[in-house]
Design an enzyme around this catalytic site. Structure first.
Site, PDB file in Angstrom:
ATOM      1  N   ARG A   1       0.834  -1.191   0.000  1.00  0.00           N
ATOM      2  CA  ARG A   1       0.000   0.000   0.000  1.00  0.00           C
ATOM      3  C   ARG A   1       0.869   1.241   0.000  1.00  0.00           C
ATOM      4  O   ARG A   1       1.971   1.257   0.535  1.00  0.00           O
ATOM      5  CB  ARG A   1      -0.914   0.013   1.235  1.00  0.00           C
ATOM      6  CG  ARG A   1      -2.081  -0.943   1.134  1.00  0.00           C
ATOM      7  CD  ARG A   1      -2.999  -0.835   2.332  1.00  0.00           C
ATOM      8  NE  ARG A   1      -2.363  -1.322   3.533  1.00  0.00           N
ATOM      9  CZ  ARG A   1      -1.802  -0.562   4.462  1.00  0.00           C
ATOM     10  NH1 ARG A   1      -1.825   0.760   4.356  1.00  0.00           N
ATOM     11  NH2 ARG A   1      -1.231  -1.084   5.514  1.00  0.00           N
TER      12      ARG A   1
ATOM     13  N   TYR B   1      -1.344  -3.276  -7.071  1.00  0.00           N
ATOM     14  CA  TYR B   1      -1.177  -3.997  -5.795  1.00  0.00           C
ATOM     15  C   TYR B   1      -2.510  -4.094  -5.037  1.00  0.00           C
ATOM     16  O   TYR B   1      -3.279  -3.129  -4.973  1.00  0.00           O
ATOM     17  CB  TYR B   1      -0.115  -3.321  -4.911  1.00  0.00           C
ATOM     18  CG  TYR B   1      -0.112  -3.938  -3.534  1.00  0.00           C
ATOM     19  CD1 TYR B   1       0.460  -5.195  -3.340  1.00  0.00           C
ATOM     20  CD2 TYR B   1      -0.766  -3.339  -2.463  1.00  0.00           C
ATOM     21  CE1 TYR B   1       0.391  -5.809  -2.100  1.00  0.00           C
ATOM     22  CE2 TYR B   1      -0.835  -3.943  -1.222  1.00  0.00           C
ATOM     23  CZ  TYR B   1      -0.251  -5.181  -1.050  1.00  0.00           C
ATOM     24  OH  TYR B   1      -0.334  -5.796   0.173  1.00  0.00           O
TER      25      TYR B   1
ATOM     26  N   LYS C   1      -9.603  -2.391   1.451  1.00  0.00           N
ATOM     27  CA  LYS C   1      -9.246  -1.258   2.309  1.00  0.00           C
ATOM     28  C   LYS C   1     -10.052  -0.010   1.965  1.00  0.00           C
ATOM     29  O   LYS C   1     -10.483   0.742   2.844  1.00  0.00           O
ATOM     30  CB  LYS C   1      -7.751  -0.957   2.180  1.00  0.00           C
ATOM     31  CG  LYS C   1      -6.868  -2.141   2.522  1.00  0.00           C
ATOM     32  CD  LYS C   1      -7.045  -2.542   3.953  1.00  0.00           C
ATOM     33  CE  LYS C   1      -6.270  -3.804   4.262  1.00  0.00           C
ATOM     34  NZ  LYS C   1      -6.430  -4.215   5.657  1.00  0.00           N
TER      35      LYS C   1
ATOM     36  N   HIS D   1     -10.660  -2.545  11.301  1.00  0.00           N
ATOM     37  CA  HIS D   1      -9.551  -3.368  10.798  1.00  0.00           C
ATOM     38  C   HIS D   1      -9.335  -4.521  11.787  1.00  0.00           C
ATOM     39  O   HIS D   1      -8.342  -4.539  12.511  1.00  0.00           O
ATOM     40  CB  HIS D   1      -8.305  -2.480  10.683  1.00  0.00           C
ATOM     41  CG  HIS D   1      -7.171  -3.095   9.927  1.00  0.00           C
ATOM     42  ND1 HIS D   1      -5.869  -2.646  10.033  1.00  0.00           N
ATOM     43  CD2 HIS D   1      -7.131  -4.103   9.041  1.00  0.00           C
ATOM     44  CE1 HIS D   1      -5.083  -3.359   9.250  1.00  0.00           C
ATOM     45  NE2 HIS D   1      -5.831  -4.257   8.633  1.00  0.00           N
TER      46      HIS D   1
ATOM     47  N   SER E   1      -1.438  -3.751  10.020  1.00  0.00           N
ATOM     48  CA  SER E   1      -1.094  -4.643   8.918  1.00  0.00           C
ATOM     49  C   SER E   1       0.210  -5.380   9.221  1.00  0.00           C
ATOM     50  O   SER E   1       1.180  -4.777   9.683  1.00  0.00           O
ATOM     51  CB  SER E   1      -0.934  -3.842   7.635  1.00  0.00           C
ATOM     52  OG  SER E   1      -2.114  -3.101   7.409  1.00  0.00           O
TER      53      SER E   1
ATOM     54  N   CYS F   1       0.757  -7.629  11.548  1.00  0.00           N
ATOM     55  CA  CYS F   1       1.023  -7.780  12.987  1.00  0.00           C
ATOM     56  C   CYS F   1       0.271  -8.956  13.600  1.00  0.00           C
ATOM     57  O   CYS F   1       0.086  -9.023  14.817  1.00  0.00           O
ATOM     58  CB  CYS F   1       0.699  -6.493  13.724  1.00  0.00           C
ATOM     59  SG  CYS F   1       1.829  -5.157  13.307  1.00  0.00           S
TER      60      CYS F   1
ATOM     61  N   ASP G   1      -9.375  -9.925   8.587  1.00  0.00           N
ATOM     62  CA  ASP G   1      -8.858  -8.571   8.342  1.00  0.00           C
ATOM     63  C   ASP G   1      -9.848  -7.442   8.652  1.00  0.00           C
ATOM     64  O   ASP G   1      -9.430  -6.386   9.107  1.00  0.00           O
ATOM     65  CB  ASP G   1      -8.409  -8.449   6.881  1.00  0.00           C
ATOM     66  CG  ASP G   1      -7.513  -7.240   6.627  1.00  0.00           C
ATOM     67  OD1 ASP G   1      -6.595  -6.997   7.434  1.00  0.00           O
ATOM     68  OD2 ASP G   1      -7.742  -6.522   5.632  1.00  0.00           O
TER      69      ASP G   1
ATOM     70  N   ARG H   1       1.985 -12.077  -0.926  1.00  0.00           N
ATOM     71  CA  ARG H   1       0.653 -12.388  -0.414  1.00  0.00           C
ATOM     72  C   ARG H   1       0.072 -13.637  -1.054  1.00  0.00           C
ATOM     73  O   ARG H   1       0.412 -13.974  -2.185  1.00  0.00           O
ATOM     74  CB  ARG H   1      -0.288 -11.211  -0.719  1.00  0.00           C
ATOM     75  CG  ARG H   1       0.094  -9.914  -0.011  1.00  0.00           C
ATOM     76  CD  ARG H   1      -0.623  -9.766   1.302  1.00  0.00           C
ATOM     77  NE  ARG H   1      -0.068  -8.685   2.126  1.00  0.00           N
ATOM     78  CZ  ARG H   1      -0.648  -8.270   3.253  1.00  0.00           C
ATOM     79  NH1 ARG H   1      -1.785  -8.817   3.664  1.00  0.00           N
ATOM     80  NH2 ARG H   1      -0.107  -7.318   3.973  1.00  0.00           N
TER      81      ARG H   1
HETATM   82  P1  GDP Z   1      -1.805  -9.517   9.504  1.00  0.00           P
HETATM   83  O1  GDP Z   1      -1.251  -8.786   8.355  1.00  0.00           O
HETATM   84  O2  GDP Z   1      -2.172  -8.620  10.646  1.00  0.00           O
HETATM   85  O3  GDP Z   1      -2.897 -10.436   9.114  1.00  0.00           O
HETATM   86  O4  GDP Z   1      -0.623 -10.409  10.090  1.00  0.00           O
HETATM   87  P2  GDP Z   1      -0.214 -11.931   9.796  1.00  0.00           P
HETATM   88  O5  GDP Z   1      -1.017 -12.858  10.651  1.00  0.00           O
HETATM   89  O6  GDP Z   1      -0.214 -12.187   8.341  1.00  0.00           O
HETATM   90  O7  GDP Z   1       1.258 -11.924  10.345  1.00  0.00           O
HETATM   91  C1  GDP Z   1       2.218 -11.015   9.849  1.00  0.00           C
HETATM   92  C2  GDP Z   1       3.602 -11.511  10.163  1.00  0.00           C
HETATM   93  O8  GDP Z   1       3.764 -11.607  11.579  1.00  0.00           O
HETATM   94  C3  GDP Z   1       3.883 -12.901   9.600  1.00  0.00           C
HETATM   95  O9  GDP Z   1       5.192 -12.957   9.127  1.00  0.00           O
HETATM   96  C4  GDP Z   1       3.683 -13.805  10.787  1.00  0.00           C
HETATM   97  O10 GDP Z   1       4.447 -14.975  10.685  1.00  0.00           O
HETATM   98  C5  GDP Z   1       4.115 -12.920  11.970  1.00  0.00           C
HETATM   99  N1  GDP Z   1       3.381 -13.278  13.199  1.00  0.00           N
HETATM  100  C6  GDP Z   1       2.040 -13.489  13.320  1.00  0.00           C
HETATM  101  N2  GDP Z   1       1.714 -13.847  14.591  1.00  0.00           N
HETATM  102  C7  GDP Z   1       2.873 -13.850  15.298  1.00  0.00           C
HETATM  103  C8  GDP Z   1       3.189 -14.146  16.670  1.00  0.00           C
HETATM  104  O11 GDP Z   1       2.349 -14.486  17.501  1.00  0.00           O
HETATM  105  N3  GDP Z   1       4.504 -14.021  17.021  1.00  0.00           N
HETATM  106  C9  GDP Z   1       5.478 -13.655  16.128  1.00  0.00           C
HETATM  107  N4  GDP Z   1       6.721 -13.566  16.555  1.00  0.00           N
HETATM  108  N5  GDP Z   1       5.205 -13.376  14.828  1.00  0.00           N
HETATM  109  C10 GDP Z   1       3.925 -13.472  14.416  1.00  0.00           C
HETATM  110  P1  PGA Z   2      -3.100  -7.192   6.483  1.00  0.00           P
HETATM  111  O1  PGA Z   2      -3.915  -6.689   5.196  1.00  0.00           O
HETATM  112  O2  PGA Z   2      -3.710  -6.418   7.576  1.00  0.00           O
HETATM  113  O3  PGA Z   2      -3.433  -8.659   6.475  1.00  0.00           O
HETATM  114  O4  PGA Z   2      -1.639  -6.921   6.353  1.00  0.00           O
HETATM  115  C1  PGA Z   2      -3.467  -5.886   4.212  1.00  0.00           C
HETATM  116  C2  PGA Z   2      -3.112  -4.496   4.681  1.00  0.00           C
HETATM  117  O5  PGA Z   2      -3.549  -4.097   5.773  1.00  0.00           O
HETATM  118  O6  PGA Z   2      -2.426  -3.816   3.933  1.00  0.00           O
HETATM  119 MN    MN Z   3      -5.285  -5.314   6.794  1.00  0.00          MN
HETATM  120 MN    MN Z   4      -3.794 -10.592   7.223  1.00  0.00          MN
END
Ligand code: GDP
Ligand code: PGA
Ligand code: MN
Ligand code: MN
Length: 623
Positions: free
Chosen positions: A91, A230, A239, A259, A281, A283, A306, A399
């Protein structure tokens, strides 16, 4: 043998009325489509019916054009890889605009531009921008088709990648046109990669335009996106609509567009509760939403990973949430059978991958997928790589895009038109210091304050430097379609919409990312169930000060014994570190929040949050 649609029928569209009539009797929609055709001057127009055949035809087209690669069908059936341009991987927050009538309505956290100037300027950009291409019209529904909480959008795009991704991420096609009827409301969304073709010009595998911009008009409820392909910039249902425009609608209509993931948690006794969690994002939302719990007897089921749309249900006065999406657009790197087995199972087939690496066998690979890097890979940059190379094989924001229905732990209620009742709201961020593993808010107002003071270290999900601490209230900093001071007020006032504040979810904050000597202290992933267990049990307790908590200046923190660490290899000292509230560190936090609050106009910013900060400041003040 690939059959390309014939090249000469844009004349057909100068008299497009009759063709459009076959699809819909919605005059406003038809007028809008005709006007867009006149502006964009595409060679062909394609109204998407949302069928499997259409999806397969567009996949075939992308393969033929060289922009998509089919993976080995024996290893990953009906799955594909697309590699973007180097400049189009995330983004673009500095090129994302909220064009409300006045700058004050967009607020200090958004980039604002004058709506009229922007409309004029972008009309010039969009003029003839689809020459040589097909203009696709995608009717899509955010939320289950039969839900009163759903909203309809229609996206125009010249990218077949967008169409096939929208097919996975939303409910789209004829059924949506039917739901729209002759006069239903829809959010018009336009998107062009901004790369018209002259006759005979060879297309780029990832057409785009350097003048990228993603523009929202919240008052008129429309979205204009130019130049980028993207996901977050181009799949406009996600989003742009479900967060930025929807947050503005939600404020007007008295609901919440957030979110947040939505997850169902069942305890060993068979009691089930749903939670919604907002993390910035990259996290941990996708991971938490479908986690494989590492303690026996607990079950996790996923409603969404999400975005959550939530309202008070008239029947029982509780907060209910739907997932407006139909697929997962998840971060690939770090996803493995160890960290997220349910995601791995959910992307075994029918998945579009973007910016991952490809193995010689024709499968995908990314950093963290396996301990051992394969001997040879083609990287996301289309270069050959051998094992010793240290650069990333996949882009850190690579992704996967997969249907939610394929997730082995998809919740039986994930498409329930009423949504699911939410027992707790969990905020969280990526904080290597200061913020404890988990704590609980005293009440709704304090919980809103906790959401408002979120800070998180930046990730690869947005272009820019990574690992820098920045404010990200409610994980909505990049997604709030109006002034965040008003957004905070909306949250505070929301409590009065519930017949009784007791019916509202309890509010918590978590942090999986606290570090010691540059290493994560908490094991995370499936072990996060231990924290969810504590949260689950806390939602049964009427008075937050009850039970095994320590009352601290920031809220209720569990005593180290009250987090179940049985069978977990973690020292008491580390647990203490994870749960400590260091007043000296929190004094620095207070300064950061003051600085953030000072960006808003005094009249607009809710006094109740200033008051909460004063309270915190007093409690952590040096003795
Ligand atoms: P989203 O974008 O908020 O959905 O986050 P994701 O679930 O896709 O996670 C983003 C990144 O953080 C990935 O590389 C995961 O492997 C990592 N991650 C997710 N949960 C954890 C956790 O509990 N501990 C750690 N250390 N890393 C995490
Ligand atoms: P994410 O979604 O929260 O899974 O990273 C895409 C974004 O927020 O850009
Ligand atoms: Mn998101
Ligand atoms: Mn995600």
């Amino acid at each position: 043998q690939v059959k390309l649609p014939c090249r000469r029928n844009y004349v057909q569209w100068t008299n497009s009325s009759r063709v459009l009539d076959r699809w819909t009797d919605h005059e406003v929609l038809k007028d809008w489509i005709r006007e867009r055709i006149a502006l964009f001057q595409p060679d062909r127009v394609h109204i998407c019916d949302g069928t499997e055949k259409e999806f397969q035809d567009l996949i075939t087209l992308q393969i033929h054009l060289g922009s998509m690669i089919q993976l080995n069908p024996e290893l990953r059936p009906n799955s594909y890889v697309v590699r973007s341009d180097k400049e189009d991987v995330a983004r673009l927050e500095h090129k994302t605009f909220i064009c409300s009538d006045s700058a004050a309505e967009a607020g200090p956290t958004n980039n604002w531009q004058d709506p009229l100037d922007t409309t004029n300027r972008m009309n010039t950009l969009f003029e003839n921008s689809m020459r040589g291409r097909t203009m696709y019209v995608i009717p899509f529904c955010m939320g289950p088709l039969d839900s009163d909480m759903s909203y309809i959008g229609v996206q125009i795009t010249d990218s077949p990648y967008v169409v096939t991704s929208m097919k996975i991420m939303t409910r789209m096609g004829l059924a949506v046109l039917q739901k729209l009827g002759t006069d239903g409301d829809f959010v018009p969304c336009i998107h062009s990669v901004g790369h018209p073709l002259v006759r005979g010009q060879v297309d780029s595998p990832w057409p785009s335009n350097p003048q990228k911009q993603v523009v929202h008009f919240p008052e008129q409820r429309r979205i204009w996106s130019f130049g980028s392909g993207y996901g977050g910039n181009a799949l406009l249902g996600k989003k742009c609509f479900a967060l930025r425009i929807a947050s503005a609608i939600a404020r007007e209509e008295g609901w919440l567009a957030e979110h947040m993931l939505i997850v169902g948690v069942t305890n060993p006794k068979g009691v089930k509760k749903y939670f919604a969690a907002a993390f910035p994002s990259a996290c941990g939302k996708t991971n938490l939403s479908m986690m494989a719990p590492e303690i026996d007897g607990w079950k996790i089921e996923c409603v969404g990973d999400d975005i959550a749309w939530m309202r008070i249900n008239k029947k029982d006065g509780r907060l209910y949430a739907i997932n407006p999406e139909a697929g997962f657009f998840g971060v690939a790197p770090g996803t493995s059978y160890k960290t997220n087995p349910n995601a791995m199972e959910g992307i075994k087939k029918n998945t579009i991958f973007t910016n991952v690496a490809i193995t010689p066998e024709g499968d995908v690979w990314w950093e963290g997928m396996s301990k051992e890097k394969p001997d040879r890979l083609v990287t996301w940059l289309r270069t050959q790589m051998t094992k010793g190379d240290i650069e990333d094989a996949a882009h850190p924001n690579a992704r996967f895009c997969a249907p939610a229905s394929q997730c082995p732990v998809i919740d039986p209620n994930w498409e329930n038109p009423e949504g699911v009742p939410i027992s707790g709201i969990i905020f969280g961020g990526r904080r290597s210091q200061t913020v404890p593993l988990v704590y609980q808010a005293r009440d709704w107002q304090h919980g809103t304050f906790i959401g408002s003071i979120m800070n998180s270290e930046t990730t690869a999900a947005a272009a820019g430097i990574r690992g820098v601490l920045r404010p990200d209230p409610f994980a909505m900093y990049p997604f709030c379609g109006y002034n965040m001071a008003d957004y905070f007020s909306h949250w505070l006032n929301f409590a009065s919409l519930a017949p009784d504040e007791k019916l509202l979810p309890k509010i918590f904050h978590v942090n999986w990312f606290k570090k010691k000597s540059n290493k994560f202290v908490w094991p995370g992933f499936g072990q996060n169930i231990r924290v969810l267990k504590w949260i689950f049990e806390r939602t049964d307790i009427e008075n937050p000060a009850d039970g095994s908590v320590v009352k601290t200046p920031i809220g209720y923190v569990p005593t180290p014994e009250s987090i179940d660490t049985s069978g977990l290899d973690i020292t008491t000292e580390d647990m203490k570190y994870l749960l400590q509230v260091d007043t000296r560190e929190w004094r620095t936090e207070v300064d950061i929040y003051r600085e953030f609050q000072s960006k808003f106009s005094k009249e607009k910013f809710p006094k109740r949050l200033v008051h909460e900060l004063d309270l915190l400041a007093k409690e952590v003040a040096a003795p």
